[in-house]
Design a protein around this motif. Structure first.
Motif, PDB file in Angstrom:
ATOM      1  N   GLY A  74       0.801  -1.220   0.000  1.00  0.00           N
ATOM      2  CA  GLY A  74       0.000   0.000   0.000  1.00  0.00           C
ATOM      3  C   GLY A  74       0.833   1.268   0.000  1.00  0.00           C
ATOM      4  N   HIS A  75       2.008   1.222  -0.624  1.00  0.00           N
ATOM      5  CA  HIS A  75       2.909   2.376  -0.628  1.00  0.00           C
ATOM      6  C   HIS A  75       2.598   3.322  -1.790  1.00  0.00           C
ATOM      7  CE1 HIS A  75       5.450   0.521   2.435  1.00  0.00           C
ATOM      8  NE2 HIS A  75       5.443  -0.588   1.724  1.00  0.00           N
ATOM      9  N   ASP A  76       2.724   4.606  -1.535  1.00  0.00           N
ATOM     10  CA  ASP A  76       2.568   5.625  -2.573  1.00  0.00           C
ATOM     11  C   ASP A  76       3.948   5.885  -3.174  1.00  0.00           C
ATOM     12  OD1 ASP A  76       1.737   7.642  -4.235  1.00  0.00           O
ATOM     13  OD2 ASP A  76       1.587   9.161  -2.651  1.00  0.00           O
ATOM     14  N   VAL A  77       4.388   4.976  -4.017  1.00  0.00           N
ATOM     15  CA  VAL A  77       5.738   5.004  -4.571  1.00  0.00           C
ATOM     16  C   VAL A  77       5.662   4.838  -6.078  1.00  0.00           C
ATOM     17  CG1 VAL A  77       7.993   3.846  -4.613  1.00  0.00           C
ATOM     18  CG2 VAL A  77       6.750   4.058  -2.457  1.00  0.00           C
ATOM     19  N   GLU A  78       6.349   5.698  -6.807  1.00  0.00           N
ATOM     20  CA  GLU A  78       6.432   5.580  -8.255  1.00  0.00           C
ATOM     21  C   GLU A  78       7.469   4.521  -8.620  1.00  0.00           C
ATOM     22  OE1 GLU A  78       5.407  10.176  -9.547  1.00  0.00           O
ATOM     23  OE2 GLU A  78       7.498   9.564  -9.380  1.00  0.00           O
ATOM     24  N   LEU A  79       7.251   3.865  -9.753  1.00  0.00           N
ATOM     25  CA  LEU A  79       8.192   2.857 -10.248  1.00  0.00           C
ATOM     26  C   LEU A  79       8.707   3.321 -11.605  1.00  0.00           C
ATOM     27  CD1 LEU A  79       9.687   0.217 -10.143  1.00  0.00           C
ATOM     28  CD2 LEU A  79       7.559  -0.979 -10.700  1.00  0.00           C
ATOM     29  N   GLU A  80       9.991   3.567 -11.663  1.00  0.00           N
ATOM     30  CA  GLU A  80      10.637   4.154 -12.830  1.00  0.00           C
ATOM     31  C   GLU A  80      11.607   3.154 -13.456  1.00  0.00           C
ATOM     32  OE1 GLU A  80      12.213   8.578 -13.427  1.00  0.00           O
ATOM     33  OE2 GLU A  80      13.596   7.442 -12.170  1.00  0.00           O
ATOM     34  N   VAL A  81      11.760   3.233 -14.774  1.00  0.00           N
ATOM     35  CA  VAL A  81      12.777   2.446 -15.473  1.00  0.00           C
ATOM     36  C   VAL A  81      13.662   3.397 -16.275  1.00  0.00           C
ATOM     37  CG1 VAL A  81      11.562   0.244 -15.589  1.00  0.00           C
ATOM     38  CG2 VAL A  81      11.116   1.977 -17.328  1.00  0.00           C
TER      39      VAL A  81
END
Length: 228
Positions: free
Chosen positions: A174-181
């Motif tokens: 439930g984390h408000d975290v963006e996932l970037e590549v």
């Protein structure tokens, strides 16, 4: 299975590593006009990676020219010592490598205390588990889809399973975290990265080598990501 990434959620963060450094300010202004969501600064120290790029003074000189958020990706040793300089330069987000931080939790906390949002980058050989216990301090996790150090490298498709693993870790917690590549992202690769669960895409060569310009390049990347 990763949730669908909506077109409205896709963020394009052009890396200015391939820019014409003699016209760096103009290039950044052009990226903002073309609809980029943020500007990605690949900061390399010649020690953690075999290349040397932007210092904080260069970034600070561009900050008054555009309103886009700046994210600095520190591919450096001892990033905690440099972090205050990038805060002063006007970076809203600072990403450090898990491999460069023996006390990662402490470093992320220090970045937040400087008023920036914190991110963690993972090299290809670094497992997703390296961020499992610091997601509460992160705004962003960056999965490298090339080995850091140089632009123009080929995308490592094997990293998609790691992207999916980090995506599940974020969602399940439930984390408000963006996932970037970051690395080898172009029209032919962005869809697979999006399908794996990424929502933020760093693109350098694909943006700067497009003969039809920044607007076309960024639009093509959004379209390709949305069609995954």
């Amino acid at each position: 299975m990763a949730e669908e990434v909506l077109a409205s959620d896709i963020l394009i963060a052009p890396s200015v590593l391939p820019a014409d450094f003699a016209r760096l300010g103009e290039e950044c202004i052009g990226l903002e006009k073309a609809g980029a969501d943020r500007i990605h600064w690949d900061v390399m120290d010649g020690r953690f990676v075999p290349n040397l790029t932007f210092g904080p003074d260069v970034i600070a000189s561009i900050r008054p020219l555009v309103s886009l958020p700046f994210e600095a990706h520190l591919m450096v040793e001892e990033p905690h010592e440099l972090a205050p300089r990038y805060a002063e330069a006007g970076c809203e987000l600072l990403t450090v490598h898990a491999e460069a931080c023996p006390h990662l939790h402490r470093t992320l906390g220090a970045i937040r205390e400087l008023g920036m949002e914190a991110g963690v980058a993972l090299n290809p050989a670094t497992p997703a588990s390296a961020v499992a216990h610091v997601l509460d301090l992160c705004r962003l996790v960056l999965v490298m889809t090339v080995n850091p150090g140089w632009g123009g490298q080929s995308y490592i498709a094997a990293m998609e399973s790691k992207v999916a693993e980090v995506r599940a870790m974020i969602d399940d917690g439930g984390h408000d975290v963006e996932l970037e590549v970051d690395g080898g992202i172009g029209r032919s690769t962005i869809g697979a990265a999006a399908k794996a669960g990424a929502g933020v895409f760093v693109a350098g060569s694909a943006v700067f080598s497009d003969e039809l310009g920044f607007n076309h390049a960024i639009g093509e990347l959004r379209e390709a990501a949305a069609q995954h």
